[in-house]
Design a protein around this motif. Structure first.
Motif, PDB file in Angstrom:
ATOM      1  N   HIS A 163      16.116  15.341 -24.017  1.00  0.00           N
ATOM      2  CA  HIS A 163      16.403  13.930 -24.327  1.00  0.00           C
ATOM      3  C   HIS A 163      16.598  13.858 -25.856  1.00  0.00           C
ATOM      4  O   HIS A 163      15.963  14.610 -26.671  1.00  0.00           O
ATOM      5  CB  HIS A 163      15.153  13.192 -24.088  1.00  0.00           C
ATOM      6  N   GLU A 189      16.009  11.464 -28.903  1.00  0.00           N
ATOM      7  CA  GLU A 189      14.913  10.344 -29.311  1.00  0.00           C
ATOM      8  C   GLU A 189      15.641   9.333 -30.461  1.00  0.00           C
ATOM      9  O   GLU A 189      15.267   8.256 -30.312  1.00  0.00           O
ATOM     10  CB  GLU A 189      13.688  10.958 -29.975  1.00  0.00           C
ATOM     11  N   ASP A 231      21.937   7.162 -25.374  1.00  0.00           N
ATOM     12  CA  ASP A 231      21.956   6.722 -23.940  1.00  0.00           C
ATOM     13  C   ASP A 231      22.766   7.481 -23.290  1.00  0.00           C
ATOM     14  O   ASP A 231      21.874   8.119 -21.937  1.00  0.00           O
ATOM     15  CB  ASP A 231      22.337   5.186 -23.879  1.00  0.00           C
ATOM     16  N   ASN A 234      21.160  10.931 -22.790  1.00  0.00           N
ATOM     17  CA  ASN A 234      19.791  11.050 -21.860  1.00  0.00           C
ATOM     18  C   ASN A 234      20.041  10.782 -20.640  1.00  0.00           C
ATOM     19  O   ASN A 234      19.461  11.525 -19.898  1.00  0.00           O
ATOM     20  CB  ASN A 234      18.540   9.746 -22.466  1.00  0.00           C
ATOM     21  N   THR A 269      21.175  14.317 -19.335  1.00  0.00           N
ATOM     22  CA  THR A 269      19.883  14.974 -18.979  1.00  0.00           C
ATOM     23  C   THR A 269      19.235  14.751 -18.099  1.00  0.00           C
ATOM     24  O   THR A 269      18.675  15.690 -16.874  1.00  0.00           O
ATOM     25  CB  THR A 269      19.102  15.113 -20.575  1.00  0.00           C
ATOM     26  N   ASP A 270      18.995  13.481 -17.739  1.00  0.00           N
ATOM     27  CA  ASP A 270      18.168  12.898 -16.426  1.00  0.00           C
ATOM     28  C   ASP A 270      18.945  13.366 -15.189  1.00  0.00           C
ATOM     29  O   ASP A 270      18.498  13.809 -14.035  1.00  0.00           O
ATOM     30  CB  ASP A 270      18.052  11.606 -16.375  1.00  0.00           C
TER      31      ASP A 270
END
Length: 83
Positions: free
Chosen positions: A23, A25, A65, A68, A71-72
């Motif tokens: 992720h 940050e 966004d 992330n 990645t998810d």
């Protein structure tokens, strides 16, 4: 470049260029990628205004966004393969 779908172009750029592990940050971590994206868009005839509009007004946050989310999705794919 005529009649380019800026949203589609941006999604394609994301798929081809966001490969950071884990992720993200902070928007600052995506600044270089956002600059590279803007340079490529300009070279392809997409204005910075169009690019920012497609990104909801904030290219760096959009890239954070999307990174992330990617990645998810990858983590979900890995956990479903382990099951």
């Amino acid at each position: 470049m005529a009649d380019v779908d800026v949203d589609q172009w941006l999604e394609g750029w994301v798929e081809n260029n966001l490969t950071s592990p884990g992720h993200v940050e902070a928007k600052a971590e995506m600044r270089d990628k956002a600059e590279a994206c803007a340079v490529e868009a300009t070279a392809d005839g997409i204005s910075i205004a169009e690019l920012k509009e497609a990104a909801g007004g904030d290219l760096e946050q959009y890239l954070v966004d999307r990174q992330n989310a990617l990645t998810d999705m990858e983590a979900g794919d890995l956990s479903s393969r382990d099951a």
